[in-house]
Scaffold this motif. Structure first.
Motif, PDB file in Angstrom:
ATOM      1  N   SER A  52      43.608  41.795  52.179  1.00  0.00           N
ATOM      2  CA  SER A  52      43.879  43.283  51.319  1.00  0.00           C
ATOM      3  C   SER A  52      44.732  44.011  52.364  1.00  0.00           C
ATOM      4  O   SER A  52      44.362  43.935  53.719  1.00  0.00           O
ATOM      5  CB  SER A  52      42.581  43.949  50.964  1.00  0.00           C
ATOM      6  OG  SER A  52      41.729  43.490  50.056  1.00  0.00           O
TER       7      SER A  52
ATOM      8  N   SER B 231      47.358  46.352  48.185  1.00  0.00           N
ATOM      9  CA  SER B 231      47.681  45.300  47.558  1.00  0.00           C
ATOM     10  C   SER B 231      46.655  43.755  47.983  1.00  0.00           C
ATOM     11  O   SER B 231      46.251  43.949  49.018  1.00  0.00           O
ATOM     12  CB  SER B 231      49.162  44.832  47.903  1.00  0.00           C
ATOM     13  OG  SER B 231      49.419  44.654  49.324  1.00  0.00           O
ATOM     14  N   HIS B 232      46.622  43.174  47.245  1.00  0.00           N
ATOM     15  CA  HIS B 232      45.935  42.056  47.607  1.00  0.00           C
ATOM     16  C   HIS B 232      46.162  40.877  46.442  1.00  0.00           C
ATOM     17  O   HIS B 232      46.465  41.066  45.161  1.00  0.00           O
ATOM     18  CB  HIS B 232      44.644  42.303  47.509  1.00  0.00           C
ATOM     19  CG  HIS B 232      43.379  41.205  47.812  1.00  0.00           C
ATOM     20  ND1 HIS B 232      43.003  40.262  46.816  1.00  0.00           N
ATOM     21  CD2 HIS B 232      42.801  40.437  48.944  1.00  0.00           C
ATOM     22  CE1 HIS B 232      42.347  39.265  47.165  1.00  0.00           C
ATOM     23  NE2 HIS B 232      42.107  39.613  48.625  1.00  0.00           N
TER      24      HIS B 232
ATOM     25  N   ASP C  10      45.159  39.162  44.079  1.00  0.00           N
ATOM     26  CA  ASP C  10      43.958  38.794  43.056  1.00  0.00           C
ATOM     27  C   ASP C  10      44.496  37.918  42.344  1.00  0.00           C
ATOM     28  O   ASP C  10      45.289  37.652  41.839  1.00  0.00           O
ATOM     29  CB  ASP C  10      43.810  40.209  42.212  1.00  0.00           C
ATOM     30  CG  ASP C  10      43.176  41.256  42.998  1.00  0.00           C
ATOM     31  OD1 ASP C  10      43.045  41.280  44.211  1.00  0.00           O
ATOM     32  OD2 ASP C  10      42.824  42.341  42.379  1.00  0.00           O
TER      33      ASP C  10
ATOM     34  N   TYR D  60      39.136  38.872  44.301  1.00  0.00           N
ATOM     35  CA  TYR D  60      39.942  39.922  43.983  1.00  0.00           C
ATOM     36  C   TYR D  60      39.393  41.215  45.119  1.00  0.00           C
ATOM     37  O   TYR D  60      38.317  41.286  45.688  1.00  0.00           O
ATOM     38  CB  TYR D  60      39.674  40.517  42.604  1.00  0.00           C
ATOM     39  CG  TYR D  60      38.382  41.292  42.152  1.00  0.00           C
ATOM     40  CD1 TYR D  60      38.237  42.609  42.166  1.00  0.00           C
ATOM     41  CD2 TYR D  60      37.295  40.388  41.696  1.00  0.00           C
ATOM     42  CE1 TYR D  60      36.982  43.063  41.767  1.00  0.00           C
ATOM     43  CE2 TYR D  60      36.344  40.829  41.351  1.00  0.00           C
ATOM     44  CZ  TYR D  60      36.092  42.090  41.384  1.00  0.00           C
ATOM     45  OH  TYR D  60      34.562  42.494  41.294  1.00  0.00           O
TER      46      TYR D  60
ATOM     47  N   HIS E  30      42.839  43.131  39.734  1.00  0.00           N
ATOM     48  CA  HIS E  30      44.154  44.084  39.552  1.00  0.00           C
ATOM     49  C   HIS E  30      45.152  42.911  39.543  1.00  0.00           C
ATOM     50  O   HIS E  30      46.313  43.114  40.218  1.00  0.00           O
ATOM     51  CB  HIS E  30      44.414  45.129  40.525  1.00  0.00           C
ATOM     52  CG  HIS E  30      43.538  46.127  40.103  1.00  0.00           C
ATOM     53  ND1 HIS E  30      42.089  46.154  40.807  1.00  0.00           N
ATOM     54  CD2 HIS E  30      43.406  47.290  39.367  1.00  0.00           C
ATOM     55  CE1 HIS E  30      41.607  47.265  40.287  1.00  0.00           C
ATOM     56  NE2 HIS E  30      42.056  47.802  39.723  1.00  0.00           N
TER      57      HIS E  30
ATOM     58  N   GLU F 127      48.608  44.282  38.562  1.00  0.00           N
ATOM     59  CA  GLU F 127      48.838  45.580  39.003  1.00  0.00           C
ATOM     60  C   GLU F 127      49.045  45.590  40.409  1.00  0.00           C
ATOM     61  O   GLU F 127      47.914  45.784  41.111  1.00  0.00           O
ATOM     62  CB  GLU F 127      47.942  46.575  38.396  1.00  0.00           C
ATOM     63  CG  GLU F 127      48.285  47.968  38.665  1.00  0.00           C
ATOM     64  CD  GLU F 127      47.019  48.971  38.547  1.00  0.00           C
ATOM     65  OE1 GLU F 127      47.162  50.077  38.681  1.00  0.00           O
ATOM     66  OE2 GLU F 127      46.059  48.489  37.713  1.00  0.00           O
ATOM     67  N   GLN F 128      49.983  45.313  41.009  1.00  0.00           N
ATOM     68  CA  GLN F 128      50.000  45.033  42.393  1.00  0.00           C
ATOM     69  C   GLN F 128      51.299  45.699  43.113  1.00  0.00           C
ATOM     70  O   GLN F 128      52.135  45.608  42.431  1.00  0.00           O
ATOM     71  CB  GLN F 128      50.093  43.834  42.886  1.00  0.00           C
ATOM     72  CG  GLN F 128      48.651  42.915  42.591  1.00  0.00           C
ATOM     73  CD  GLN F 128      47.413  43.574  43.707  1.00  0.00           C
ATOM     74  OE1 GLN F 128      47.695  43.992  44.824  1.00  0.00           O
ATOM     75  NE2 GLN F 128      46.212  43.465  43.059  1.00  0.00           N
ATOM     76  N   PRO F 129      51.081  46.661  44.064  1.00  0.00           N
ATOM     77  CA  PRO F 129      50.051  47.171  44.546  1.00  0.00           C
ATOM     78  C   PRO F 129      49.305  48.277  43.501  1.00  0.00           C
ATOM     79  O   PRO F 129      50.285  48.803  42.686  1.00  0.00           O
ATOM     80  CB  PRO F 129      50.629  47.720  45.859  1.00  0.00           C
ATOM     81  CG  PRO F 129      52.077  48.230  45.532  1.00  0.00           C
ATOM     82  CD  PRO F 129      52.431  47.235  44.806  1.00  0.00           C
TER      83      PRO F 129
END
Length: 126
Positions: free
Chosen positions: A29, A50-51, A53, A59, A82, A85-87
């Motif tokens: 992350s 951000s990651h 996922d 995640y 998410h 949805e990043q970041p």
């Protein structure tokens, strides 16, 4: 008669090599940014992270606010992946910061790898 040494097994050596390089494969992350705003007697901390996922199996599942000496002031649990949805940004209110503390450390975690990545230092806007 001279003894011939037994060859070393390949599997343990290979496994050790894989264990030593495993962190290179992980994508931790990343805290992109964070900000703090006074809110009543405490602070509202907003963190953008951000990651990579992939779904429920892997995640970013939270982040923690700490003093520079490691005292936990609060944790924001992220209850779902998410993937699209990043970041993303989430906030945590009511964080009580001890007197004299001028900066906070934020660390992010994921459900598979735990706390990884570089902690983020946030200077409080006094």
């Amino acid at each position: 008669m001279m003894e011939t040494p037994m060859p070393r097994p390949l599997i343990p050596a290979l496994a050790l090599g894989l264990l030593c390089t495993a962190p290179l494969w992980a994508s931790p992350s990343v805290i992109e940014t964070a900000e703090a705003q006074r809110s009543g007697a405490g602070w509202r901390i907003s963190v953008t992270l951000s990651h990579p996922d992939t779904g429920w199996d892997h995640y970013a599942d939270g982040w923690e606010v700490l003093t520079p000496d490691g005292v936990s002031l609060g944790t924001r649990v992220l209850a779902h992946p998410h993937v699209e949805e990043q970041p993303f940004t989430r906030s945590l209110g009511g964080v009580r910061v001890p007197e004299g503390v001028t900066e906070l450390v934020i660390r992010a975690r994921c459900n598979l790898d735990g706390y990884t990545g570089t902690p983020f230092t946030l200077r409080l806007p006094y």
